[in-house]
Design an enzyme around this catalytic site. Structure first.
Site, short mmCIF file in Angstrom:
data_model
loop_
_atom_site.label_atom_id
_atom_site.label_comp_id
_atom_site.label_asym_id
_atom_site.label_seq_id
_atom_site.Cartn_x
_atom_site.Cartn_y
_atom_site.Cartn_z
N LYS A 184 0.78 -1.06 -0.02
CA LYS A 184 0.12 0.09 0.00
C LYS A 184 0.72 1.25 -0.17
CE LYS A 184 -4.42 -1.38 2.23
NZ LYS A 184 -4.57 -2.86 2.15
N GLU A 224 -2.40 6.98 8.03
CA GLU A 224 -3.43 7.56 7.38
C GLU A 224 -4.38 8.67 8.04
OE1 GLU A 224 -5.61 5.26 4.17
OE2 GLU A 224 -4.11 5.15 3.04
N HIS A 241 -13.79 -3.58 9.01
CA HIS A 241 -13.27 -3.01 7.73
C HIS A 241 -13.42 -3.81 6.64
CE1 HIS A 241 -11.75 0.07 10.48
NE2 HIS A 241 -11.10 -1.15 11.14
N ARG A 254 -7.12 -7.81 -8.93
CA ARG A 254 -8.02 -9.06 -9.29
C ARG A 254 -9.34 -8.94 -9.34
NH1 ARG A 254 -10.64 -9.02 -4.13
NH2 ARG A 254 -9.45 -8.19 -2.48
P1 ADP Z 1 -13.08 -7.47 -1.79
O1 ADP Z 1 -12.05 -6.45 -1.84
O2 ADP Z 1 -13.11 -8.24 -3.33
O3 ADP Z 1 -14.37 -7.16 -1.44
P2 ADP Z 1 -12.28 -8.87 0.52
O4 ADP Z 1 -11.63 -7.90 1.33
O5 ADP Z 1 -13.49 -9.43 1.10
O6 ADP Z 1 -12.32 -8.67 -0.97
O7 ADP Z 1 -11.19 -10.37 0.46
C1 ADP Z 1 -11.78 -11.41 -0.49
C2 ADP Z 1 -11.20 -12.56 -0.18
O8 ADP Z 1 -9.71 -12.54 -0.05
C3 ADP Z 1 -11.41 -12.97 1.51
O9 ADP Z 1 -11.34 -14.37 1.55
C4 ADP Z 1 -10.17 -12.43 2.28
O10 ADP Z 1 -9.92 -12.93 3.39
C5 ADP Z 1 -9.22 -12.55 1.18
N1 ADP Z 1 -8.03 -11.69 1.00
C6 ADP Z 1 -8.23 -10.25 0.70
N2 ADP Z 1 -7.01 -9.83 0.86
C7 ADP Z 1 -6.12 -10.79 1.57
C8 ADP Z 1 -4.83 -10.47 1.41
N3 ADP Z 1 -4.14 -9.57 1.18
N4 ADP Z 1 -4.33 -11.77 2.06
C9 ADP Z 1 -5.04 -12.79 2.46
N5 ADP Z 1 -6.32 -12.86 2.09
C10 ADP Z 1 -6.72 -11.83 1.58
P1 ADP Z 2 -7.94 -3.64 2.72
O1 ADP Z 2 -6.84 -3.84 1.97
O2 ADP Z 2 -7.65 -4.42 4.18
O3 ADP Z 2 -9.11 -3.62 2.17
P2 ADP Z 2 -8.14 -0.59 2.70
O4 ADP Z 2 -7.04 0.05 2.90
O5 ADP Z 2 -8.98 -1.03 1.69
O6 ADP Z 2 -7.61 -2.19 3.45
O7 ADP Z 2 -9.21 -0.22 4.00
C1 ADP Z 2 -10.27 -1.03 4.28
C2 ADP Z 2 -11.42 -0.32 4.85
O8 ADP Z 2 -11.01 0.45 5.75
C3 ADP Z 2 -11.82 0.63 3.90
O9 ADP Z 2 -12.96 0.10 2.80
C4 ADP Z 2 -12.52 1.61 4.56
O10 ADP Z 2 -13.87 1.27 5.14
C5 ADP Z 2 -11.50 1.87 5.57
N1 ADP Z 2 -10.46 2.82 5.55
C6 ADP Z 2 -9.27 2.60 5.19
N2 ADP Z 2 -8.39 3.62 5.22
C7 ADP Z 2 -9.41 4.77 5.78
C8 ADP Z 2 -9.21 5.98 5.98
N3 ADP Z 2 -7.87 6.71 5.69
N4 ADP Z 2 -10.11 6.75 6.76
C9 ADP Z 2 -11.35 6.25 6.85
N5 ADP Z 2 -11.65 4.89 6.48
C10 ADP Z 2 -10.70 4.19 6.06
#
Ligand code: ADP
Ligand code: ADP
Ligand code: MG
Length: 506
Positions: free
Chosen positions: A122, A206, A241, A298
């Site tokens: 990230k 952040e 989240h 993906r």
């Molecule tokens: P999306 O962003 O497509 O909604 P999710 O965050 O729900 O996806 O993740 C989709 C699937 O992939 C879940 O089974 C989650 O646990 C897995 N997953 C997502 N990112 C990672 C990661 N960096 N490492 C391991 N598992 C991940």
């Molecule tokens: P992941 O890889 O686990 O999906 P993200 O960076 O996409 O991580 O963050 C997951 C969730 O956390 C986001 O969908 C959002 O709801 C919340 N989030 C992430 N960053 C911020 C931020 N800077 N401020 C507020 N909410 C955040």
């Protein structure tokens, strides 16, 4: 628009569950032979039953099977595949796996390893996006800073801040911090969780945007330099989240903002030479500001809502792109039509921090009807185990308007029957009926902040003997035309319409 006709012959699907089933369905339509892989825990799984061929690759633990690159590759070779689809999760965002597949002379149904690498961390993705002119959330990143330096940076950014794992995903390794005193513990906790989940303890800060919406843009690029976006998905309804309900269009966006965010996403994809389907996630504010969060390199769990409103099949398009075909449309050909909502049905306990539940699905009757799609990898009799993601099904409802789609979803959820494991079904029903959801104002904090109003009253569940009796009735009732004593007595067990445990019928 012409239907893509790919030259690919046979695909190894390096995944399990509903997404493996989804990919098998696309293969079938394209005339591609589908080869499934499975772990010892999945011998009876639906993706195994549906595939043209299925290969055992190892033990139940993901490291032994679905994350085992040598075994996957061996399976692809042994069965004569010419391409690999990784689904989501597992190895879908593994640069190493993509490289290995391509190195073995197979097509990788996904973005190139370089794009996966650039977007995989990230902090690096943030830096890259800043250089490309895509707005990012104000933050602080350093691989060498002390906790004291993190503290100084947090004060400068202004509390609250979010501590996030650089290698993060799936909502893991994230902490919200409201004051300096809580920072050291949050840093330590996030590092620990990140090390465990991703093997990478690096974290960054952040600014925490308190009133935020998660709005993401689906992008699609071919190997000939054409990149388009397929509009947005609103994914603000989250717990831990992680998304639970997604929809398209987003109630937050107007045409101008939609166009701006779409252009930013295309810019982000171009900046890394992106090919195939991907998603650019943004945090958006009610004031119309938006910031890059991350790119998921993906297919996304919630891709069906985009399919519903664009009329496109994203998985078939992924295969077409991987086969080297040009996108069969341009940006100006694409439109959003109607409205679609997806609910993720999980074996988890909303009343207990949404912790995953396990169990055998004694009875699973998914909803059906006009405008309803169900993507699932399980059926009655299958088991939700501790080994994998506890998602049971995705229910997608589409209609011409948002109100119509909501009503359809409410009806679909009311129709759904699941016996045998704790689920979030009642929670989803409450969420879909909540005035904030109806008004389209749910933000990313909403579920946590309103949890008590979203939990069903603790109704006592019937005991196992009753469930067993119910199953007996249901099985005996199969194909019978005469009414049984139980249905005459109005027993809910004989009704398959809209009955659900612990819930008044609506
Ligand atoms: P999306 O962003 O497509 O909604 P999710 O965050 O729900 O996806 O993740 C989709 C699937 O992939 C879940 O089974 C989650 O646990 C897995 N997953 C997502 N990112 C990672 C990661 N960096 N490492 C391991 N598992 C991940
Ligand atoms: P992941 O890889 O686990 O999906 P993200 O960076 O996409 O991580 O963050 C997951 C969730 O956390 C986001 O969908 C959002 O709801 C919340 N989030 C992430 N960053 C911020 C931020 N800077 N401020 C507020 N909410 C955040
Ligand atoms: Mg994310």
């Amino acid at each position: 628009m012409n239907e893509p006709a790919t030259t690919l012959r046979q695909c190894l699907i390096a995944n399990r569950g509903e997404i493996a089933v989804r990919v098998i369905r696309a293969c079938r339509e394209l005339g591609i032979r589908a080869v499934a892989v499975y772990s010892e825990a999945d011998a009876q799984a639906q993706h195994v039953r549906l595939a043209d061929e299925a290969i055992l690759i190892g033990g139940a633990a993901p490291a032994e099977s679905y994350l085992n690159i040598p075994r996957l590759l061996e399976a692809a070779r042994q069965s004569g595949c010419d391409c690999v689809h990784p689904g989501y999760g597992f190895l879908s965002e593994s640069e190493a796996f993509a490289e290995t597949v391509i190195g073995a002379g197979l097509r990788w149904v996904g973005p190139g390893p370089e794009a996966i690498r650039l977007m995989g961390v990230k902090t690096e993705a943030r830096a890259l996006m800043q250089r490309a002119g895509v707005p990012v959330v104000p933050g602080f990143q350093s691989d060498t800073a002390s906790d004291a330096e993190f503290r100084t940076a947090a004060v400068e950014i202004g509390f609250p801040v979010m501590v996030k794992a650089a290698g993060g995903g799936g909502g893991k390794g994230i902490r919200v911090v409201y004051d300096a005193a809580a920072l050291p513990e949050a840093l330590a906790g996030a590092r620990r969780e990140a090390q465990n989940a991703f093997g990478d303890p690096r974290v960054f800060l952040e600014k925490y945007i308190e009133t935020a919406r998660h709005v993401e843009i689906q992008v699609l690029a071919d190997q000939h330099g054409h990149t388009v976006h397929l509009f947005e998905r609103e994914c603000s309804a989250q717990r831990r989240h992680q998304k639970i309900v997604e929809e398209s269009p987003s109630p937050l966006l107007n045409e101008a903002l939609r166009a701006q965010m779409g252009a930013a996403a295309v810019e982000a994809a171009r900046a890394v030479g992106y090919v195939n389907a991907g998603t650019v996630e943004f945090i958006a504010t009610p004031e119309g500001d938006f910031y890059f969060l991350e790119m998921n390199t993906r297919l996304q769990v919630e891709h069906p809502v985009t399919e519903a409103v664009t009329g496109l099949d994203l998985v078939k398009l992924q295969f077409a792109v991987a086969a080297g075909e040009a996108l069969p449309f341009q940006q100006s050909d694409l439109r959003q039509r109607g409205h679609a909502i997806e609910c993720r049905l999980y074996a988890e306990d909303p009343a207990n921090h949404f912790l995953p539940a396990v169990g055998t699905l004694l009875r699973f009757i998914p909803p059906e009807g006009p405008g309803i799609r169900v993507d699932s990898g399980v059926q009655s009799g299958d088991t939700i185990s501790i080994h994998y993601d506890p998602m049971i099904a995705k229910i997608i409802a589409a209609d011409t308007t948002r109100a119509g789609a909501i009503r359809r979803m409410q009806t679909a959820l009311a129709q759904t029957v699941i016996l045998g494991t704790t689920t979030n079904l009642a929670f989803l029903r409450a969420l879909l009926a909540h005035p904030a959801f109806l008004a389209g104002t749910v933000d990313t904090r909403f579920v946590d902040a309103h949890l008590s109003t979203l939990l069903p009253d603790a109704a006592p569940l019937p005991d196992v003997a009753l469930i067993a009796a119910a199953l007996h009735d249901l099985h005996r009732g199969d194909g019978e035309t005469t009414q049984t004593a139980t249905s005459e007595s109005g027993s809910p067990w004989a009704r398959l319409d809209g009955f659900r445990l612990g819930q008044a019928s609506s």
